[in-house]
Design a protein around this motif. Sequence first.
Motif, mmCIF file in Angstrom:
data_model
loop_
_atom_site.group_PDB
_atom_site.id
_atom_site.type_symbol
_atom_site.label_atom_id
_atom_site.label_comp_id
_atom_site.label_asym_id
_atom_site.label_seq_id
_atom_site.Cartn_x
_atom_site.Cartn_y
_atom_site.Cartn_z
ATOM 1 N N UNK A 1 0.840 -1.203 0.000
ATOM 2 C CA UNK A 1 0.000 0.000 0.000
ATOM 3 C C UNK A 1 0.873 1.250 0.000
ATOM 4 N N UNK A 2 1.998 1.205 0.716
ATOM 5 C CA UNK A 2 2.932 2.322 0.741
ATOM 6 C C UNK A 2 3.456 2.617 -0.668
ATOM 7 N N UNK A 3 3.803 1.561 -1.404
ATOM 8 C CA UNK A 3 4.356 1.743 -2.749
ATOM 9 C C UNK A 3 3.299 2.205 -3.763
ATOM 10 N N UNK A 4 2.046 2.068 -3.414
ATOM 11 C CA UNK A 4 0.998 2.582 -4.303
ATOM 12 C C UNK A 4 1.047 4.101 -4.386
ATOM 13 N N UNK B 1 11.348 3.388 -0.255
ATOM 14 C CA UNK B 1 11.100 3.002 1.132
ATOM 15 C C UNK B 1 12.435 2.861 1.844
ATOM 16 N N UNK B 2 12.531 3.415 3.062
ATOM 17 C CA UNK B 2 13.775 3.319 3.833
ATOM 18 C C UNK B 2 13.552 2.506 5.099
ATOM 19 N N UNK B 3 14.654 2.074 5.699
ATOM 20 C CA UNK B 3 14.573 1.322 6.950
ATOM 21 C C UNK B 3 13.886 2.149 8.027
ATOM 22 N N UNK C 1 12.601 -7.103 8.662
ATOM 23 C CA UNK C 1 11.347 -7.064 7.902
ATOM 24 C C UNK C 1 11.621 -6.786 6.431
ATOM 25 N N UNK C 2 12.474 -5.799 6.174
ATOM 26 C CA UNK C 2 12.777 -5.436 4.785
ATOM 27 C C UNK C 2 13.467 -6.585 4.056
ATOM 28 N N UNK C 3 14.404 -7.228 4.716
ATOM 29 C CA UNK C 3 15.118 -8.331 4.065
ATOM 30 C C UNK C 3 14.180 -9.508 3.797
ATOM 31 N N UNK C 4 13.206 -9.707 4.661
ATOM 32 C CA UNK C 4 12.188 -10.741 4.398
ATOM 33 C C UNK C 4 11.362 -10.344 3.175
ATOM 34 N N UNK C 5 10.996 -9.063 3.064
ATOM 35 C CA UNK C 5 10.238 -8.584 1.901
ATOM 36 C C UNK C 5 11.057 -8.733 0.617
ATOM 37 N N UNK C 6 12.360 -8.563 0.724
ATOM 38 C CA UNK C 6 13.241 -8.830 -0.428
ATOM 39 C C UNK C 6 13.115 -10.290 -0.857
ATOM 40 N N UNK C 7 13.101 -11.184 0.152
ATOM 41 C CA UNK C 7 13.114 -12.626 -0.143
ATOM 42 C C UNK C 7 11.825 -13.096 -0.805
ATOM 43 N N UNK C 8 10.704 -12.395 -0.537
ATOM 44 C CA UNK C 8 9.424 -12.799 -1.146
ATOM 45 C C UNK C 8 9.058 -11.883 -2.324
ATOM 46 N N UNK C 9 10.050 -11.110 -2.791
ATOM 47 C CA UNK C 9 9.908 -10.293 -4.005
ATOM 48 C C UNK C 9 8.871 -9.176 -3.882
ATOM 49 N N UNK C 10 8.768 -8.610 -2.675
ATOM 50 C CA UNK C 10 7.923 -7.427 -2.497
ATOM 51 C C UNK C 10 8.759 -6.175 -2.690
ATOM 52 N N UNK D 1 12.977 -4.597 -3.471
ATOM 53 C CA UNK D 1 14.323 -4.894 -3.973
ATOM 54 C C UNK D 1 15.228 -3.704 -3.696
ATOM 55 N N UNK D 2 16.496 -3.997 -3.522
ATOM 56 C CA UNK D 2 17.467 -2.968 -3.173
ATOM 57 C C UNK D 2 17.711 -2.036 -4.360
ATOM 58 N N UNK D 3 17.854 -0.760 -4.055
ATOM 59 C CA UNK D 3 18.182 0.224 -5.085
ATOM 60 C C UNK D 3 19.097 1.261 -4.461
ATOM 61 N N UNK D 4 20.315 1.297 -4.936
ATOM 62 C CA UNK D 4 21.248 2.291 -4.408
ATOM 63 C C UNK D 4 21.731 1.935 -3.022
ATOM 64 N N UNK D 5 21.396 2.787 -2.050
ATOM 65 C CA UNK D 5 21.887 2.614 -0.680
ATOM 66 C C UNK D 5 21.353 1.328 -0.056
ATOM 67 N N UNK D 6 22.119 0.787 0.890
ATOM 68 C CA UNK D 6 21.752 -0.454 1.580
ATOM 69 C C UNK D 6 20.408 -0.324 2.297
ATOM 70 N N UNK D 7 20.094 0.874 2.767
ATOM 71 C CA UNK D 7 18.885 1.095 3.573
ATOM 72 C C UNK D 7 17.673 1.517 2.749
ATOM 73 N N UNK D 8 17.778 1.500 1.413
ATOM 74 C CA UNK D 8 16.676 1.955 0.564
ATOM 75 C C UNK D 8 16.132 0.818 -0.300
#
Length: 287
Positions: free
Chosen positions: A237-240, A245-247, A264-273, A275-282
């Motif tokens: 919903x946030x990405x809508x 999104x940052x940590x 939480x973010x790394x879990x969302x990465x694992x289920x393809x919600x 993906x990392x872009x640029x900085x580690x925290x973004x």
Amino acid sequence: GIVLEPNPKKKKRFNEAAIEELNRKESGSLADVCEFHIREKGEELMTLSDLAKVMAHSQEELLPYLEELKAAGSIYQLTMKKDTYYWHKDSMYRMQQDMTRDLTRYHEKYPYRYGMRKAEFHNMYMKKVKQNVFDECMKLYVDQGSFQANGEFMSLKGFSVTKDETYLAIEKLLTDTLENAGYEILRFNEIDLKGYPEPVVMDVLQMLLLEEKVVRCSEEWLTMKHYMDEAKEKIEAFFAENDLLTFIQVRDMFGTSRKCAKVIVEYMDSIKVTKKLGAETERVAAK
């Protein structure tokens, strides 16, 4: 004519077993000789190409006899991409008996586990057989009703985990602890086991993971599945309405620590919600 042994191994003179073997080969039909070689191969299984070499006949010449053996129930055929494998009924039955014995003991020792991992069986019984062929052998047992499979686990037909008083108490301990923690996600070693043996608690936890009541966010972090489902919905919903999104935003969104926000973010990465872009925290939306 029939070549009894195109590549004979050295045998002792007057060895009765060797003489009986050769007599059987000489007096038997081509089907009998095929069956003999397949039986001799045991749990390693005989490929069509290897059988043709041993018999000194073409594969095409052997196929009618192999079909005859299959129709009689003497052998089983496993057709793979690169070759066809044959398994003798005697070897299959012998292994079935051994597996039944070992699974019975396993269920008695580990009552809170679905069963034994297929990889354990592979190491115990068919080490020289390729993984994909072994998987087909296990499927054959399941199709015949000898055993049952649940993902990577094999168990006796009809077996189910007995959720007795101890199991239910440990399940409540784990789920209550994780529920109360909320988005302050916990490591296993942070859970108070209340005196229960760790191996037994781990078995109950594994069941909760398989039943998808609990999720492992990484190798060490655990939480209730519904928390991650809710987190997924909020982040989507946030990405809508947002691109990045940052940590820190995740931390504030779930009222948790930065450390748990990262989990939480790394879990969302694992289920393809995400993906990392640029900085580690973004992160950006994965889709």
